[in-house]
Design an enzyme around this catalytic site. Structure first.
Site, PDB file in Angstrom:
ATOM      1  N   ASP A  35      57.087   0.461  50.193  1.00  0.00           N
ATOM      2  CA  ASP A  35      57.415   0.008  48.970  1.00  0.00           C
ATOM      3  C   ASP A  35      57.484   1.258  48.030  1.00  0.00           C
ATOM      4  O   ASP A  35      56.415   1.681  48.023  1.00  0.00           O
ATOM      5  CB  ASP A  35      56.482  -1.149  48.515  1.00  0.00           C
ATOM      6  N   SER A  75      60.391  -5.569  42.887  1.00  0.00           N
ATOM      7  CA  SER A  75      60.177  -5.562  44.407  1.00  0.00           C
ATOM      8  C   SER A  75      60.592  -7.002  44.753  1.00  0.00           C
ATOM      9  O   SER A  75      60.886  -6.964  46.128  1.00  0.00           O
ATOM     10  CB  SER A  75      58.685  -5.393  44.914  1.00  0.00           C
ATOM     11  N   THR A 128      57.101  -8.642  48.053  1.00  0.00           N
ATOM     12  CA  THR A 128      57.742  -7.996  49.298  1.00  0.00           C
ATOM     13  C   THR A 128      57.650  -9.073  50.403  1.00  0.00           C
ATOM     14  O   THR A 128      58.615  -9.836  50.987  1.00  0.00           O
ATOM     15  CB  THR A 128      57.546  -6.715  49.666  1.00  0.00           C
ATOM     16  N   GLU A 249      54.715  -3.753  55.769  1.00  0.00           N
ATOM     17  CA  GLU A 249      55.043  -3.227  54.396  1.00  0.00           C
ATOM     18  C   GLU A 249      53.794  -2.303  54.273  1.00  0.00           C
ATOM     19  O   GLU A 249      52.760  -2.705  54.270  1.00  0.00           O
ATOM     20  CB  GLU A 249      55.190  -4.176  53.294  1.00  0.00           C
ATOM     21  N   HIS A 297      63.004   0.331  46.559  1.00  0.00           N
ATOM     22  CA  HIS A 297      63.765   1.238  45.633  1.00  0.00           C
ATOM     23  C   HIS A 297      62.506   2.466  45.430  1.00  0.00           C
ATOM     24  O   HIS A 297      61.372   2.419  46.155  1.00  0.00           O
ATOM     25  CB  HIS A 297      63.177   0.502  44.211  1.00  0.00           C
TER      26      HIS A 297
HETATM   27 ZN   LIG Z   1      58.710  -2.479  45.220  1.00  0.00          ZN
END
Ligand SMILES: [Zn+2]
Length: 360
Positions: A35, A75, A128, A249, A297
């Site tokens: 992330d 996110s 996420t 993640e 991102h």
């Molecule tokens: Zn994010």
């Protein structure tokens, strides 16, 4: 007639190769999302941590991460593009711009009788992971997301989140007195809030582990790594002969970059690298697993500006304290990895993942 037949055949062949190509299809998919992990975070990781993991991926691509309504995604919209194949508005989880429910890749994998898993370092209700488990108009509805997770049928779920699963009386933050940990147990999950137990699981049951209220401790402040959690998830999920889809993640890379905190960032990046290592280790042996590392991102547009020769630590500069529209990297290994090169939209990547999850 013959001409018509060949025209039809051509259309069918073209459409079936657009997303899946003609290359072998993976049985398993492991999607690792760093992330906020922009290309410069990857650069810093490779340069400062002697990390060769990223060099093992034969296909590298770039992703335009913009959402349906903003140049700079959050996110929620970022993860929804990967989990459903559709760009949506910022803040939305698993629904389109009009709040219509979008089918997500976990739901599709379940239809193919595959197992599903999530391992994160934030709350499992955070944006996420939520995009793979729930459908809500606002990412802020984390108490509702916890309720939806009860019915997600996910097979392996590890991260933080007691805040949203337990009532106030038991240390959580739920005001409706509901105990969703008990509800998960009633659904047959083996539950643990002791991280050491995840490494000695019998692994015959579905697993649900929460190791914190809102987040796991920082990568350098806990006794276990994201890689160890990932390894346990893979051991559990790979028992399914039909295959699995696992999303891992490195959630706090974003938080560290938001704070412009280099030490925190490198600790999180190192922790995330341990997960990449475990995923690749399994895929190299299994030969039936697609591993993709990407980001939702970039955060804070880090710049690697030098090297302190005495300490061996990189010098960095930060352009901002929030997400940017910088393209992010995409690193792929395994069957059909060649589909993920070039410059792609985030929803295009999601559509390809869904197409592959359906392909066998
Ligand atoms: Zn994010």
């Amino acid at each position: 007639m013959l001409k018509k037949y060949f025209t039809l055949l051509t259309v069918v062949l073209i459409s079936s190769t657009v997303f899946c190509g003609t290359s072998p299809k993976p049985k398993n998919i492991i999607l690792l999302i760093g992330d906020g992990m922009g290309l410069s975070q990857v650069t810093a990781s490779v340069l400062s941590l002697n990390n060769d993991q990223f060099k093992k991926f034969p296909t590298v691509g770039l992703i335009n991460t913009c959402s349906a309504d903003k140049l700079i995604t959050d996110s929620a919209a970022g993860a929804t593009a990967y989990s459903t194949g559709y760009k949506t508005g910022n803040g939305k989880i698993g629904v389109d711009v009009n709040n219509k429910t979008l089918t997500n890749i976990f739901e599709i994998a379940k239809k193919k009788k595959k197992s599903t898993g999530i391992v994160v370092t934030c709350s499992v209700t955070n944006a996420t992971p939520a995009a793979f488990l729930a459908h809500v108009e606002s990412r802020k509805s984390e108490f509702d997301i916890a309720a939806q997770i009860l019915n997600s049928n996910v097979d392996f779920l590890a991260g933080a989140g007691t805040d949203f699963f337990l009532p106030k009386e038991l240390g959580g933050k739920r005001e409706d007195k509901k105990n969703y940990v008990d509800s998960m147990k009633a659904k047959g999950y083996e539950y643990s809030d002791d991280s050491s137990k995840v490494f000695s699981l019998s692994l015959h049951k579905k697993f649900f582990g929460l190791y914190g209220g809102y987040a796991l401790p920082h990568g350098n402040q806990r006794s276990y790594t994201l890689g160890q959690l990932t390894k346990s998830a893979i051991q559990s999920l790979s028992k399914n002969q039909k295959g699995f889809f696992l999303m891992v993640e490195g959630s706090q890379i974003d938080w560290a970059a938001d704070k412009n905190d280099k030490e925190y960032l490198f600790a999180e990046q190192k922790d995330f690298n341990s997960a990449i290592e475990e995923a690749l280790k399994f895929a190299e042996k299994d030969k039936n697993t697609l591993v993709i590392v990407l980001s939702d991102h970039d955060t804070s547009s880090l710049g690697v500006s030098g090297l302190n020769k005495e300490t061996g630590v990189l010098d960095v500069v930060w352009a901002t304290r929030y997400h940017t529209a910088n393209f992010v990297g995409m690193f792929s290994y395994g069957p059909s990895s060649s589909l993920f090169g070039g410059i792609q939209e985030n929803d295009e990547v999601g559509k390809k993942l869904i197409s592959l999850a359906q392909s066998r």
